[in-house]
Design a protein around this motif. Structure first.
Motif, PDB file in Angstrom:
ATOM      1  N   SER A 125       0.813  -1.213   0.000  1.00  0.00           N
ATOM      2  CA  SER A 125       0.000   0.000   0.000  1.00  0.00           C
ATOM      3  C   SER A 125       0.850   1.268   0.000  1.00  0.00           C
ATOM      4  O   SER A 125       0.323   2.375  -0.045  1.00  0.00           O
ATOM      5  N   TYR A 126       2.175   1.113   0.026  1.00  0.00           N
ATOM      6  CA  TYR A 126       3.084   2.260   0.078  1.00  0.00           C
ATOM      7  C   TYR A 126       3.814   2.459  -1.242  1.00  0.00           C
ATOM      8  O   TYR A 126       4.251   1.491  -1.875  1.00  0.00           O
ATOM      9  N   TYR A 127       3.919   3.711  -1.641  1.00  0.00           N
ATOM     10  CA  TYR A 127       4.877   4.083  -2.669  1.00  0.00           C
ATOM     11  C   TYR A 127       6.263   3.995  -2.024  1.00  0.00           C
ATOM     12  O   TYR A 127       6.431   4.340  -0.854  1.00  0.00           O
ATOM     13  N   MET A 128       7.232   3.558  -2.780  1.00  0.00           N
ATOM     14  CA  MET A 128       8.588   3.405  -2.248  1.00  0.00           C
ATOM     15  C   MET A 128       9.567   4.249  -3.054  1.00  0.00           C
ATOM     16  O   MET A 128       9.351   4.546  -4.232  1.00  0.00           O
ATOM     17  N   GLY A 129      10.635   4.621  -2.403  1.00  0.00           N
ATOM     18  CA  GLY A 129      11.630   5.415  -3.108  1.00  0.00           C
ATOM     19  C   GLY A 129      13.007   5.242  -2.507  1.00  0.00           C
ATOM     20  O   GLY A 129      13.164   4.711  -1.395  1.00  0.00           O
ATOM     21  N   TRP A 130      13.985   5.657  -3.259  1.00  0.00           N
ATOM     22  CA  TRP A 130      15.360   5.753  -2.780  1.00  0.00           C
ATOM     23  C   TRP A 130      15.756   7.227  -2.826  1.00  0.00           C
ATOM     24  O   TRP A 130      15.556   7.913  -3.844  1.00  0.00           O
ATOM     25  N   VAL A 131      16.296   7.666  -1.730  1.00  0.00           N
ATOM     26  CA  VAL A 131      16.722   9.053  -1.565  1.00  0.00           C
ATOM     27  C   VAL A 131      18.178   9.044  -1.129  1.00  0.00           C
ATOM     28  O   VAL A 131      18.568   8.200  -0.324  1.00  0.00           O
ATOM     29  N   ARG A 132      18.976   9.943  -1.646  1.00  0.00           N
ATOM     30  CA  ARG A 132      20.384   9.978  -1.235  1.00  0.00           C
ATOM     31  C   ARG A 132      20.765  11.342  -0.690  1.00  0.00           C
ATOM     32  O   ARG A 132      20.146  12.349  -1.014  1.00  0.00           O
ATOM     33  N   GLN A 133      21.795  11.331   0.120  1.00  0.00           N
ATOM     34  CA  GLN A 133      22.319  12.578   0.671  1.00  0.00           C
ATOM     35  C   GLN A 133      23.836  12.522   0.666  1.00  0.00           C
ATOM     36  O   GLN A 133      24.432  11.679   1.346  1.00  0.00           O
ATOM     37  N   ALA A 134      24.426  13.411  -0.103  1.00  0.00           N
ATOM     38  CA  ALA A 134      25.877  13.528  -0.164  1.00  0.00           C
ATOM     39  C   ALA A 134      26.342  14.513   0.914  1.00  0.00           C
ATOM     40  O   ALA A 134      25.562  15.369   1.351  1.00  0.00           O
ATOM     41  N   PRO A 135      27.586  14.414   1.337  1.00  0.00           N
ATOM     42  CA  PRO A 135      28.093  15.324   2.370  1.00  0.00           C
ATOM     43  C   PRO A 135      27.910  16.792   1.991  1.00  0.00           C
ATOM     44  O   PRO A 135      28.261  17.197   0.882  1.00  0.00           O
ATOM     45  N   GLY A 136      27.320  17.555   2.892  1.00  0.00           N
ATOM     46  CA  GLY A 136      27.138  18.973   2.657  1.00  0.00           C
ATOM     47  C   GLY A 136      26.013  19.333   1.710  1.00  0.00           C
ATOM     48  O   GLY A 136      25.850  20.511   1.359  1.00  0.00           O
ATOM     49  N   LYS A 137      25.245  18.333   1.290  1.00  0.00           N
ATOM     50  CA  LYS A 137      24.153  18.586   0.345  1.00  0.00           C
ATOM     51  C   LYS A 137      22.822  18.159   0.930  1.00  0.00           C
ATOM     52  O   LYS A 137      22.760  17.374   1.868  1.00  0.00           O
ATOM     53  N   GLU A 138      21.740  18.661   0.340  1.00  0.00           N
ATOM     54  CA  GLU A 138      20.409  18.272   0.764  1.00  0.00           C
ATOM     55  C   GLU A 138      20.062  16.890   0.218  1.00  0.00           C
ATOM     56  O   GLU A 138      20.668  16.414  -0.738  1.00  0.00           O
TER      57      GLU A 138
END
Length: 123
Positions: free
Chosen positions: A31-44
């Protein structure tokens, strides 16, 4: 409530491939949409890829189109990210995330997050 646990991050050379996996526990994974999110050093945080509840629809950031593929197996409560032709700029902590509503291109719509897995791409 959904608990998410990622795995598969490691150090890899530029041009190489990695496959990230995320296992979800709790009810109604499909029932959930899924995603991959990344965060690099010093970035959003940056949304990398999303997948619909059935798996029939996917979306990608321009920076990874043609190189990354998101998939899910609702029978096994898993979502994966196949990453090919990796570049040093792909270096980041990668998070698996779940959303009740379609997340769009942002990251604020996600309701649950994993702890993250580190991907480092050396040049």
């Amino acid at each position: 409530q959904v608990q998410l646990v990622e795995s598969g991050g490691e150090l890899v050379q530029a041009g190489g491939s990695l496959r990230l996996s995320c296992v979800a526990s709790g009810r109604a994974f499909s029932s959930y949409y899924m995603g991959w999110v990344r965060q690099a050093p010093g970035k959003e945080r940056e949304s990398v890829a999303t997948i619909s509840r059935s798996g029939g629809g996917t979306g990608y950031a321009d920076s990874v189109k043609g190189r990354f593929t998101i998939s899910r197996d609702n029978a096994k409560n898993t979502v994966s990210l196949q990453m090919n032709s990796l570049k040093p700029e792909d270096t980041a902590v990668y998070y698996c995330a779940a959303a009740r509503l379609a997340p769009g291109a942002g990251t604020s719509e996600y309701d649950y997050w994993g702890q993250g897995t580190q991907v480092t791409v050396s040049s």
